[in-house]
Design an enzyme around this catalytic site. Structure first.
Site, short mmCIF file in Angstrom:
data_model
loop_
_atom_site.label_atom_id
_atom_site.label_comp_id
_atom_site.label_asym_id
_atom_site.label_seq_id
_atom_site.Cartn_x
_atom_site.Cartn_y
_atom_site.Cartn_z
N CYS A 185 -0.10 29.80 -3.89
CA CYS A 185 -0.95 29.16 -3.18
C CYS A 185 -0.66 27.65 -3.52
O CYS A 185 -0.98 26.91 -2.72
CB CYS A 185 -2.33 29.77 -3.20
SG CYS A 185 -2.57 31.50 -3.49
N CYS A 188 1.16 24.87 -1.29
CA CYS A 188 0.42 24.10 -0.21
C CYS A 188 -0.99 23.83 -0.42
O CYS A 188 -1.21 22.66 0.21
CB CYS A 188 0.36 25.25 0.87
SG CYS A 188 2.01 25.92 1.72
N HIS A 189 -1.82 24.42 -1.03
CA HIS A 189 -3.09 23.75 -1.29
C HIS A 189 -3.35 22.80 -2.47
O HIS A 189 -4.49 22.24 -2.51
CB HIS A 189 -4.11 24.98 -1.32
CG HIS A 189 -3.93 25.67 -0.22
ND1 HIS A 189 -4.55 25.55 1.08
CD2 HIS A 189 -3.28 27.20 0.16
CE1 HIS A 189 -4.49 26.55 1.75
NE2 HIS A 189 -3.66 27.46 1.41
N MET A 226 -0.45 29.67 7.62
CA MET A 226 -0.99 30.04 6.46
C MET A 226 -0.26 31.45 6.65
O MET A 226 -0.46 32.40 7.40
CB MET A 226 -2.34 30.25 6.43
CG MET A 226 -2.94 31.26 5.63
SD MET A 226 -3.38 30.59 3.95
CE MET A 226 -3.89 32.00 3.05
N HIS A 469 6.05 14.83 2.20
CA HIS A 469 6.42 15.88 1.83
C HIS A 469 7.83 16.13 1.96
O HIS A 469 8.44 15.97 0.88
CB HIS A 469 5.90 16.90 2.79
CG HIS A 469 6.08 18.47 2.36
ND1 HIS A 469 5.31 19.04 1.48
CD2 HIS A 469 6.79 19.43 2.94
CE1 HIS A 469 5.64 20.03 1.23
NE2 HIS A 469 6.80 20.66 2.07
N HIS A 511 7.08 18.84 10.11
CA HIS A 511 8.05 19.74 8.85
C HIS A 511 9.61 19.50 9.01
O HIS A 511 10.10 20.45 9.69
CB HIS A 511 7.51 21.14 8.67
CG HIS A 511 7.68 21.58 7.32
ND1 HIS A 511 9.34 21.89 6.97
CD2 HIS A 511 7.29 21.70 6.08
CE1 HIS A 511 9.51 22.33 5.75
NE2 HIS A 511 8.25 22.25 5.14
FE1 DHE Z 1 9.73 24.12 0.54
C1 DHE Z 1 12.15 21.60 0.78
C2 DHE Z 1 7.69 21.90 -0.96
C3 DHE Z 1 7.39 26.27 1.08
C4 DHE Z 1 12.25 26.40 1.51
N1 DHE Z 1 9.85 22.06 0.17
C5 DHE Z 1 11.19 21.18 0.37
C6 DHE Z 1 10.71 20.02 -0.20
C7 DHE Z 1 9.46 19.92 -0.74
C8 DHE Z 1 8.93 21.36 -0.62
C9 DHE Z 1 8.56 19.05 -1.22
C10 DHE Z 1 11.79 18.66 -0.10
C11 DHE Z 1 12.65 18.87 -1.45
C12 DHE Z 1 13.70 17.38 -1.53
O1 DHE Z 1 14.23 17.36 -0.31
O2 DHE Z 1 13.56 17.01 -2.44
N2 DHE Z 1 7.95 24.10 0.10
C13 DHE Z 1 7.21 23.07 -0.26
C14 DHE Z 1 5.81 23.57 -0.48
O3 DHE Z 1 4.96 22.88 -1.26
C15 DHE Z 1 5.66 24.81 0.37
C16 DHE Z 1 4.93 24.31 1.53
C17 DHE Z 1 4.92 25.64 -0.42
C18 DHE Z 1 5.15 26.31 -1.80
O4 DHE Z 1 4.35 27.05 -2.43
O5 DHE Z 1 6.30 26.10 -2.23
C19 DHE Z 1 7.24 25.21 0.23
N3 DHE Z 1 9.82 26.19 1.14
C20 DHE Z 1 8.61 26.86 1.19
C21 DHE Z 1 8.97 28.02 1.51
O6 DHE Z 1 8.09 29.14 1.76
C22 DHE Z 1 10.46 28.29 2.02
C23 DHE Z 1 10.76 28.52 3.53
C24 DHE Z 1 11.01 29.49 1.40
C25 DHE Z 1 10.75 29.28 -0.17
O7 DHE Z 1 11.89 28.91 -0.76
O8 DHE Z 1 10.05 29.52 -0.68
C26 DHE Z 1 11.01 26.96 1.66
N4 DHE Z 1 11.89 24.07 1.32
C27 DHE Z 1 12.53 24.98 1.56
C28 DHE Z 1 13.84 24.66 1.92
C29 DHE Z 1 13.93 23.35 1.50
C30 DHE Z 1 12.61 22.85 1.14
C31 DHE Z 1 14.93 25.68 2.28
C32 DHE Z 1 15.17 22.55 1.71
C33 DHE Z 1 15.41 22.05 3.14
C34 DHE Z 1 16.48 21.37 3.23
O9 DHE Z 1 17.35 21.61 4.22
O10 DHE Z 1 16.95 20.44 2.70
#
Ligand code: DHE
Length: 679
Positions: A185, A188-189, A226, A469, A511
C-alpha cells in the site's frame, strides 16, 4: 453549547412491523421505525457506519465520498429506483427502500456512482452487524428527509466523535498489517500514509471513515484505481478488517539505511574484467526485452526476433522497472524492496553480474548517459531513487558499489513546509549535460543532479508541483514531461536551460509511464498521457518553435471508455497510440486495450479485450517498431492464468503470437527503444 433540534418524523403510509422475537434477530430491523432525529445522534450513527467515506451526504461532516452514489437527493433517487423495472426488491416506499439498501445493498445496484455504474459488492452488507436498530433507523430517517432535511443540522454544534471506534489490534495482527501496508500500500499512499497516487490515510482522516467503510474500499477497490484487494484474493475479509483498523492507528516509522548497511548487501558475481568484451551471443540482443515477472521476483530476457525466453534472472521482490545502460549491454532492474540487479546481455545466457540493496522501498533506477565535451560517462554510474528511506544513492555503473547517499528531505514547493519522508519518483538522464533529473514527489521539487564529481554532486532544485511521479522526454529530449499526479498537472522541465518551462493543467491523476510522442495533424508534435482518475487521453503541444500557439497546452482531450489507465505507447513509425485501463474497477475494461489513430485523434479508433482473464498492462514496441507487446497480468497462483504477453502487428492490429505461462508479467523494456528513449 450544542443546540438541540428535535424533529419527529411523521411519514405518510408508514407501516411499523414488530421486531422479530429471537434475541439474535432482535437487534436487526425488519422494517423502518420512526425515530427522533437529534442532530448529534444522526452524525454519530453516520460516523459509526462510516457512510461518508463513500457517499456525499449533506449535513453530515466530512461526508463527501465519491465512491457510492451521491445521497443529496435520496428521496428522488429512491423513487426512481422503485419505479425502475430492473428493481427486484420488496420495498414498497422510500423508507423501506432505504432500509433495504442498507441491509441488503446488492438487491438493486444503481447506475449512479460518480464514476459510472456502481459495482455489486461495493456497499458492505455488514452495517446491520455494527449499528443498532435505532442507529439504522436514524440513518434511514435522516436520508428520507433529503433533499432539504439537512436544514436540521444547520445551526447545530455537532461534534464528530471517532472515539467510539474499536480499532484495537493484537500484536501479531498489527505486525502483519504494518508489513503488508509497507509491501502493498505504501507505494500509493506513502510510507507515512500522507498520500500521493492514492489519498492520505492518516488517523485524522481514517477515523472519520471508520472500519466498515475502509474495509469496503480495501476489499472492493474504487473506480479511480484503488485495487480490489479482497476480490482479487490477496486479503480475506478478516485481513481486510485488520488492515482497516490498522489504518486508524498512527503510522509507525520504518528504519533508516546507511552506506555501510548498503555495502553489506553489495555482491559482485562476475567482476567487470571477467565479463565478455564483445557480445557472446549471435542473437540480436538489441531486440531483447527485459520483462518484469512481478510476483516471481524475476525478469525474463526475451528475444524479440524469436519470442524465445533466453533467460530468467532472479532480481528483487515485486520487481518494478528495468533501465538499460547507455550502450544497452547492461540491464538495471529495481525491485520494490530496493534491491538493484545488474544483468549483462552480452553473455550468451544473460546473467546477474552484481547486486546491491540501497533502500527498503524503491521504484526508480537510471544510469549516466552523457558523452560529450565534459567527458564520456556512458555505463559509468547508476542511481537508485528510494521511496524509503528518503534518499537516492549513486553507485558504480559496472559493479554497483554504492558510494554516495543524498537525502531528499526538505520543504514543499508551495508552502515551504518540511517533509520528513518524501519519495524519489522518476529519474531520467539528460543527454545534454552530465545530469540526472530526479523528481521528489512530496516536496514537488525537480532536482538536476550533476554527476561530474559524484562524491560532491551539485544540485539545482527546481520548484514544480506536488506529487511528481512518472514521465518521459518529448521528442527532442530537451523537455522532460513529468506528471504531478495528485496535483493534476504535467510539469515541463527544460533540461538544456535547467528551468521549469510550464505547468500544464490536466484531468484527474495523469499517469503517462513515459508518455507517447507523435505528430498531430493539426497541432504538430505532441506528447500524450492517459489518466487514472478520468477517462481521458490528452495531447500537449511540445513544439515551441514550430507551433508556438499549441506549446505546453492541452490540444486534445480524447474520450476513453474508462479511467484507471496507467500506460500508453507509440512509435515514430506507427499510426496508432495504444492505451490500457489496468486499474479500472470493471473486469472487462481491465483487460481491454484501445488504439487512437494519429490521423484522426478526436476519438478512440478501436478497443478489444486482449485476454479473457487478468489485466492488460503496459506496451512496448520491438526494435524496428513493427510489433507491439502487451502484458496480461494474471495471478501467480492460478495455473494457466498466471500471465502472458500478446504480440500484435502494429500495422494491422492483428495478433501475431502469445508468449504463454509467464508469472505476472507487467513492464517490458526493449533494449534498443529504452536506450534511445523511443516512445
Ligand atoms: Fe510503477 C514506472 C511508482 C505501481 C509498473 N512506477 C514507475 C515510476 C514510478 C512508479 C515512480 C517511474 C520510474 C522511472 O521512470 O524512473 N508504481 C509506482 C508506485 O508508486 C505505484 C503507483 C504503487 C506501488 O506500490 O508501487 C506503482 N507500477 C505499479 C504497478 O502496479 C505496475 C502496473 C506493476 C508493478 O510493477 O507492480 C507498475 N511502473 C510500472 C512500469 C513502469 C513504472 C511498467 C515503467 C513504465 C515505462 O514504460 O517506463
Amino acid at each position: 453549547m450544542r443546540t438541540k433540534i428535535l424533529m419527529t418524523l411523521i411519514l405518510s403510509g408508514l407501516v411499523v412491523v414488530l421486531w422479530a422475537c429471537s434475541p439474535a434477530a432482535d437487534s436487526q430491523p425488519k422494517a423502518f421505525e420512526p425515530v427522533t432525529l437529534e442532530p448529534q445522534a444522526v452524525v454519530d450513527a453516520f460516523t459509526k457506519g462510516g457512510c461518508g467515506a463513500c457517499h456525499a451526504i449533506p449535513g453530515i461532516p466530512g461526508a463527501v465520498g465519491m465512491i457510492g452514489p451521491d445521497l443529496s437527493s435520496m428521496t428522488t433517487l429512491a423513487q426512481s429506483h422503485l419505479a425502475d423495472s430492473a428493481y427486484t426488491g420488496k420495498a414498497g416506499d422510500i423508507n423501506e427502500y432505504i432500509l433495504e439498501s442498507i441491509l441488503d445493498p446488492d438487491i438493486y445496484v444503481t447506475q449512479n456512482c460518480p464514476t459510472g455504474v456502481c459495482q455489486p459488492g461495493l456497499m458492505p452488507a455488514t452495517l446491520k452487524d455494527i449499528l443498532s436498530k435505532d442507529e439504522i433507523n436514524m440513518l434511514v430517517g435522516y436520508l428520507a428527509t433529503l433533499p432539504g432535511g439537512e436544514a436540521l443540522m444547520a445551526d447545530s454544534d455537532i461534534v464528530v466523535d471517532t472515539s467510539v471506534a474499536d480499532i484495537a489490534l493484537a500484536d501479531e495482527d498489527f505486525a502483519w498489517a504494518k508489513q503488508t501496508f509497507f509491501d502493498r500500500c505504501a507505494g500509493c499512499h506513502g510510507t507515512m500514509r500522507k498520500g500521493a497516487t492514492g489519498p492520505a490515510l492518516t488517523p485524522d482522516l481514517t477515523l472519520q471513515k471508520g472500519t466498515v467503510a475502509l474495509s469496503a474500499i480495501i476489499f472492493n477497490g474504487t473506480p479511480k484505481g484503488m485495487p480490489d484487494w479482497g476480490k482479487q484474493g490477496f486479503f480475506s475479509q478478516e485481513q481486510t478488517d485488520i488492515m482497516a483498523k490498522y489504518l486508524q492507528h498512527e503510522p509507525p516509522a520504518p528504519p533508516e539505511m546507511s552506506l555501510e548497511q548498503m555495502k553489506a548487501t553489495w555482491k559482485v558475481f562476475v567482476a567487470p574484467e571477467d565479463r565478455p568484451t564483445a557480445p557472446q551471443t549471435t542473437r540480436n540482443w538489441e531486440n531483447y526485452f527485459s520483462v518484469t515477472l512481478r510476483d516471481a521476483g524475476q525478469v525474463a530476457i526475451i528475444d524479440g526476433d524469436t519470442y524465445e525466453i533466453v533467460a530468467k534472472v532472479d532480481t528483487g521482490y515485486a520487481v518494478h522497472i528495468s533501465r538499460m545502460s547507455a550502450t544497452g549491454r547492461y540491464v538495471y532492474v529495481i525491485g520494490r524492496d530496493g534491491k538493484l540487479a545488474l544483468v549483462d546481455l552480452w553473455m550468451e545466457i544473460p546473467e546477474k553480474v552484481a547486486e546491491v540493496q540501497t533502500c527498503y522501498d524503491a521504484r526508480s533506477v537510471e544510469v549516466s548517459k552523457y558523452n560529450g565535451e565534459l567527458g564520456d560517462f556512458t555505463d559509468k554510474y547508476a542511481i537508485v531513487g528510494c521511496y524509503w528511506p528518503s534518499h537516492f544513492t549513486i553507485m558504480d555503473g559496472e559493479t554497483l558499489e554504492p558510494f554516495k547517499v543524498v537525502s531528499v528531505r526538505g520543504y514543499t514547493v508551495d508552502t515551504n513546509t518540511y517533509v520528513g519522508d518524501p519519495r524519489v519518483a522518476a529519474i531520467i538522464a539528460s543527454e545534454y549535460k552530465p545530469e540526472w533529473i530526479v523528481n521528489v514527489k512530496e516536496t514537488g521539487q525537480v532536482w538536476l543532479v550533476n554527476y561530474q564529481d559524484p562524491m560532491n554532486p551539485t544540485i539545482k532544485m527546481i520548484g514544480a508541483a506536488l506529487y511528481l511521479h512518472d514521465g518521459g522526454w518529448e521528442a527532442t529530449k530537451q523537455y522532460f514531461m513529468v506528471a504531478a499526479n495528485q496535483s493534476n498537472k504535467i510539469a515541463v522541465v527544460d533540461a538544456l536551460n535547467g528551468e521549469l518551462t510550464a505547468l500544464v493543467d490536466t484531468p484527474a491523476i495523469p499517469h503517462p509511464g513515459r508518455g507517447a510522442n507523435w505528430i498531430d495533424p493539426e497541432f504538430g508534435p505532441v506528447w500524450s498521457t492517459p489518466h487514472l482518475g478520468a477517462p481521458s487521453l490528452i495531447a500537449i503541444g511540445t513544439d515551441p518553435e514550430g507551433n508556438p500557439d499549441s506549446a505546453w497546452k492541452v490540444v486534445r482531450d480524447i474520450e476513453l471508455p474508462g479511467a484507471g489507465s496507467l500506460f500508453l505507447k507509440t512509435h515514430p513509425k506507427s499510426k496508432w497510440v495504444w492505451v490500457d485501463f489496468v486499474l479500472n474497477s470493471d473486469e472487462v475494461l481491465q483487460r481491454t486495450i484501445c488504439v487512437v489513430a494519429k490521423a484522426d485523434p478526436t476519438k478512440v479508433h478501436k478497443c478489444w479485450e486482449a485476454a479473457d482473464y487478468g489485466r492488460a498492462v503496459h506496451f512496448e514496441y520491438n526494435q524496428d517498431g513493427t510489433e507491439v507487446w502487451v502484458s496480461i497480468w494474471g495471478a501467480a497462483d492460478q495455473p494457466g492464468k498466471t500471465g502472458e504477453i500478446v504480440v500484435y502487428n502494429d500495422e494491422t492490429l492483428e495478433e501475431i503470437t502469445r508468449i504463454k505461462d509467464l508469472i505476472t508479467p507487467t513492464g517490458k523494456f526493449n533494449v534498443y527503444n529504452t536506450v534511445h528513449e523511443i516512445y
